[in-house]
Design a protein around this motif. Structure first.
Motif, PDB file in Angstrom:
ATOM      1  N   ASP A   1       0.942  -1.267   0.153  1.00  0.00           N
ATOM      2  CA  ASP A   1      -0.156   0.440  -0.401  1.00  0.00           C
ATOM      3  C   ASP A   1       1.120   1.052   0.174  1.00  0.00           C
ATOM      4  N   THR A   2       2.600   1.164  -0.028  1.00  0.00           N
ATOM      5  CA  THR A   2       2.860   2.559  -0.300  1.00  0.00           C
ATOM      6  C   THR A   2       2.628   2.568  -1.947  1.00  0.00           C
ATOM      7  N   LYS A   3       2.650   4.801  -1.762  1.00  0.00           N
ATOM      8  CA  LYS A   3       2.651   5.232  -3.055  1.00  0.00           C
ATOM      9  C   LYS A   3       3.728   4.235  -3.790  1.00  0.00           C
ATOM     10  N   GLY A   4       3.416   4.113  -5.195  1.00  0.00           N
ATOM     11  CA  GLY A   4       4.594   4.060  -5.744  1.00  0.00           C
ATOM     12  C   GLY A   4       4.894   2.382  -5.998  1.00  0.00           C
ATOM     13  N   SER A   5       4.050   1.539  -5.018  1.00  0.00           N
ATOM     14  CA  SER A   5       4.502   0.248  -5.362  1.00  0.00           C
ATOM     15  C   SER A   5       3.897  -0.496  -6.667  1.00  0.00           C
ATOM     16  N   ASP A   6       4.805  -1.630  -6.380  1.00  0.00           N
ATOM     17  CA  ASP A   6       4.530  -2.217  -8.616  1.00  0.00           C
ATOM     18  C   ASP A   6       2.995  -3.157  -8.301  1.00  0.00           C
ATOM     19  N   LEU A   7       2.023  -3.001  -8.374  1.00  0.00           N
ATOM     20  CA  LEU A   7       0.555  -3.311  -8.196  1.00  0.00           C
ATOM     21  C   LEU A   7       0.731  -4.157  -8.960  1.00  0.00           C
ATOM     22  N   ARG A   8       1.271  -4.687 -10.287  1.00  0.00           N
ATOM     23  CA  ARG A   8       0.854  -5.452 -11.360  1.00  0.00           C
ATOM     24  C   ARG A   8       1.663  -7.400 -10.531  1.00  0.00           C
ATOM     25  N   SER A   9       1.201  -8.137 -10.958  1.00  0.00           N
ATOM     26  CA  SER A   9       1.430  -9.509 -10.916  1.00  0.00           C
ATOM     27  C   SER A   9       1.947 -10.100 -11.504  1.00  0.00           C
ATOM     28  N   THR A  10       2.819 -11.595 -11.327  1.00  0.00           N
ATOM     29  CA  THR A  10       3.708 -12.403 -12.347  1.00  0.00           C
ATOM     30  C   THR A  10       3.636 -13.599 -11.947  1.00  0.00           C
ATOM     31  N   ALA A  11       2.986 -14.274 -13.224  1.00  0.00           N
ATOM     32  CA  ALA A  11       2.755 -15.793 -13.456  1.00  0.00           C
ATOM     33  C   ALA A  11       3.996 -16.434 -13.820  1.00  0.00           C
ATOM     34  N   PHE A  12       4.353 -17.403 -13.093  1.00  0.00           N
ATOM     35  CA  PHE A  12       5.818 -18.145 -13.042  1.00  0.00           C
ATOM     36  C   PHE A  12       5.362 -19.031 -13.594  1.00  0.00           C
ATOM     37  N   LEU A  13       5.514 -19.483 -14.984  1.00  0.00           N
ATOM     38  CA  LEU A  13       4.900 -20.403 -15.642  1.00  0.00           C
ATOM     39  C   LEU A  13       6.319 -21.884 -14.795  1.00  0.00           C
ATOM     40  N   GLN A  14       5.814 -23.026 -14.822  1.00  0.00           N
ATOM     41  CA  GLN A  14       6.408 -24.168 -14.286  1.00  0.00           C
ATOM     42  C   GLN A  14       8.449 -24.172 -15.355  1.00  0.00           C
ATOM     43  N   PRO A  15       9.046 -23.335 -16.017  1.00  0.00           N
ATOM     44  CA  PRO A  15      10.151 -23.188 -16.670  1.00  0.00           C
ATOM     45  C   PRO A  15      10.815 -22.499 -15.393  1.00  0.00           C
ATOM     46  N   ALA A  16      10.641 -21.312 -15.334  1.00  0.00           N
ATOM     47  CA  ALA A  16      10.319 -20.274 -14.159  1.00  0.00           C
ATOM     48  C   ALA A  16      10.181 -21.062 -12.714  1.00  0.00           C
ATOM     49  N   ARG A  17       9.180 -22.258 -12.197  1.00  0.00           N
ATOM     50  CA  ARG A  17       9.847 -22.400 -11.232  1.00  0.00           C
ATOM     51  C   ARG A  17      11.089 -23.281 -10.292  1.00  0.00           C
ATOM     52  N   THR A  18      10.901 -24.240 -12.036  1.00  0.00           N
ATOM     53  CA  THR A  18      12.414 -24.702 -11.927  1.00  0.00           C
ATOM     54  C   THR A  18      13.585 -23.814 -11.588  1.00  0.00           C
ATOM     55  N   LEU A  19      13.908 -22.896 -12.166  1.00  0.00           N
ATOM     56  CA  LEU A  19      14.594 -21.652 -12.155  1.00  0.00           C
ATOM     57  C   LEU A  19      14.761 -20.681 -10.482  1.00  0.00           C
ATOM     58  N   LEU A  20      13.145 -20.337 -10.102  1.00  0.00           N
ATOM     59  CA  LEU A  20      13.777 -20.088  -8.896  1.00  0.00           C
ATOM     60  C   LEU A  20      13.900 -21.127  -7.788  1.00  0.00           C
ATOM     61  N   GLU A  21      13.523 -22.487  -7.635  1.00  0.00           N
ATOM     62  CA  GLU A  21      13.990 -24.121  -6.724  1.00  0.00           C
ATOM     63  C   GLU A  21      15.419 -23.838  -6.579  1.00  0.00           C
ATOM     64  N   ASP A  22      16.057 -23.567  -7.928  1.00  0.00           N
ATOM     65  CA  ASP A  22      17.717 -23.694  -8.310  1.00  0.00           C
ATOM     66  C   ASP A  22      18.125 -22.582  -7.459  1.00  0.00           C
ATOM     67  N   ALA A  23      17.256 -21.193  -7.647  1.00  0.00           N
ATOM     68  CA  ALA A  23      18.407 -20.084  -6.876  1.00  0.00           C
ATOM     69  C   ALA A  23      17.587 -19.793  -5.738  1.00  0.00           C
ATOM     70  N   GLY A  24      17.031 -20.797  -5.132  1.00  0.00           N
ATOM     71  CA  GLY A  24      16.987 -20.661  -3.411  1.00  0.00           C
ATOM     72  C   GLY A  24      16.094 -19.482  -3.098  1.00  0.00           C
ATOM     73  N   LEU A  25      15.105 -19.641  -4.054  1.00  0.00           N
ATOM     74  CA  LEU A  25      13.906 -18.653  -3.623  1.00  0.00           C
ATOM     75  C   LEU A  25      12.525 -18.910  -3.794  1.00  0.00           C
ATOM     76  N   TRP A  26      12.208 -20.748  -4.139  1.00  0.00           N
ATOM     77  CA  TRP A  26      11.223 -20.985  -3.817  1.00  0.00           C
ATOM     78  C   TRP A  26      10.614 -20.620  -2.999  1.00  0.00           C
ATOM     79  N   ASP A  27      11.374 -21.278  -1.956  1.00  0.00           N
ATOM     80  CA  ASP A  27      11.025 -21.716  -1.003  1.00  0.00           C
ATOM     81  C   ASP A  27       9.958 -20.838   0.106  1.00  0.00           C
ATOM     82  N   ARG A  28      10.583 -19.575  -0.461  1.00  0.00           N
ATOM     83  CA  ARG A  28      10.262 -17.919  -0.315  1.00  0.00           C
ATOM     84  C   ARG A  28       8.868 -17.624  -0.268  1.00  0.00           C
ATOM     85  N   LEU A  29       9.053 -18.050  -1.244  1.00  0.00           N
ATOM     86  CA  LEU A  29       7.144 -17.840  -2.545  1.00  0.00           C
ATOM     87  C   LEU A  29       6.118 -19.209  -2.629  1.00  0.00           C
TER      88      LEU A  29
END
Length: 402
Positions: free
Chosen positions: A47-75
């Motif tokens: 809710d902060t002014k200037g916040s990016d209110l778009r969303s991102t749909a991570f498709l299956q190949p993108a999730r694999t990259l996020l898992e390898d990067a150690g990010l998916w568990d946070r998401l």
């Protein structure tokens, strides 16, 4: 954070947006020393002014990259799965559905098409993850100003007066990339006369993990599932319209705007209620003349920009990261050299060009205003959906299959 040799890195990433932060995590997780530079401090609150209110749909190949990067568990706890992509044609005389087709992920996979997350939350979680990585130097509030390259290394001048040395510079600094400009790389830009409203809504009828894209005129009206908000089903909305119409909608009083978007949604989810501020973004297609220069790789919007259709934008960007990372891991000693970057440019630019052309065509079809063209769009949707092999091929292509 453990110290990194002063001003010397394997990789300097110009740009601390979602793409740049994801690249930093992916390369750092693979053992590379990374510096991330961005002139702004990312907004990580909804809710902060200037916040990016778009969303991102991570498709299956993108999730694999996020898992390898150690990010998916946070998401994962914040992600809304996308099981069905629903295409609705409402191009008749009244804004009512006349053709509805569901593309179900179970036809091609045991997993959903993807998982949707708000962009402000992605920045929050990516930054938190990077703070815990000892081989990442985050330099937020500092801009890249100059680029000097030689066959053996690159030197990047920063706005605080310092200079960073590295083997590879990754330009993830957006459609107006300073690093691309410094390398003298041109772009080809297509303007559609459109803008996109991006916001969050709540609604009484559950989305049931269905992403719904409604076509009438001006561009698609897309509702993508989000987790519940204040006890109500919630979705991210991207509403593309001709520029003047989009600006007019942006300036409507809240009650009138809610009525307009409920009508444009064909009432499929009941009355839509604003659940965030409204933001507006210009719609273009853009492709760089080449994706590399000496010791420099262009990724994400520095390399290519597409209209927000079919969740292709950031997923295409993460495809850039995957290829660069694979090339770097295959020959760490050759990081950033001519052979690596020529391979990246040759392979990636041809794939991106095809994807940009396809999305350009879909956007032009979605903008159709005359009844004849809208009728042709509806018949085309029905025809494509009716051919099962074609339908499955299109779904595979949407996930990034080659």
């Amino acid at each position: 954070m453990a110290s990194i040799s002063p001003n010397t890195y394997d990789i300097v990433i110009s740009g601390g947006g979602i793409a740049g932060l994801a690249a930093a995590a992916a390369f750092a997780q693979s053992g590379f020393r990374v510096q991330v530079v961005d002139p702004s401090t990312p907004i990580t609150d909804r809710d902060t002014k200037g916040s990016d209110l778009r969303s991102t749909a991570f498709l299956q190949p993108a999730r694999t990259l996020l898992e390898d990067a150690g990010l998916w568990d946070r998401l994962s706890a914040h992600a809304a799965p996308l099981q069905i992509m629903r295409i609705v044609d409402a191009g008749g005389a009244e804004p009512k559905p006349r053709t509805i087709k569901d593309f179900n992920a179970q036809d091609i996979s045991d997993a959903p098409f993807g998982w949707n997350l708000p962009n402000w939350l992605l920045r929050r979680e990516f930054l938190a993850a990077l703070e815990d990585m000892p081989n990442v130097d985050l330099r937020l509030g500092v801009a890249t100003t100059t680029l000097f390259t030689r066959a053996a290394e690159a030197r990047v001048g920063l706005s605080d007066g310092s200079q960073s040395r590295c083997k590879l510079v990754i330009a993830a600094d957006g459609r107006n990339s300073k690093m691309r400009e410094a390398a003298g790389i041109g772009v080809k830009t297509t303007r559609y006369g459109q803008k996109a409203l991006a916001l969050a809504v709540s609604h009484p009828i559950p989305h049931e993990n269905v992403s719904t894209e409604i076509h009438r005129t001006g561009g698609p009206f897309t509702l993508v599932p989000l987790p519940d908000y204040n006890g109500m089903p919630s979705s991210a909305l991207v509403w593309m319209e001709r520029g003047p119409k989009a600006q007019e909608l942006l300036n409507l009083p809240v009650e009138a705007f809610e009525a307009a978007m409920t009508e444009r949604s064909c009432g499929l989810f009941g009355p839509l209620t604003l659940a965030s501020n409204r933001t507006i973004w210009p719609i273009i297609s853009q492709v760089a003349d080449r994706f590399q220069s000496e010791r420099l790789a262009l990724v994400a919007e520095a390399a290519h920009v597409v209209p927000p259709i079919g969740a292709q934008g950031l997923n295409t960007s993460l495809g850039d990261m995957r290829l660069l990372l694979d090339l770097a891991k295959a020959n760490p000693e050759g990081l950033g050299d001519r052979q690596m970057l020529n391979a990246y440019d040759r392979k990636r630019r041809s794939e991106v060009a095809l994807r940009v052309k396809g999305i350009d065509m879909l956007n032009r079809v979605s903008m159709a205003e005359t009844p004849l063209l809208r009728d042709a769009r509806s018949m085309g949707l029905s025809a494509l959906y009716g051919m099962a092999p074609v339908r499955k091929m299109l779904m595979q292509m949407g996930l990034g299959a080659r």
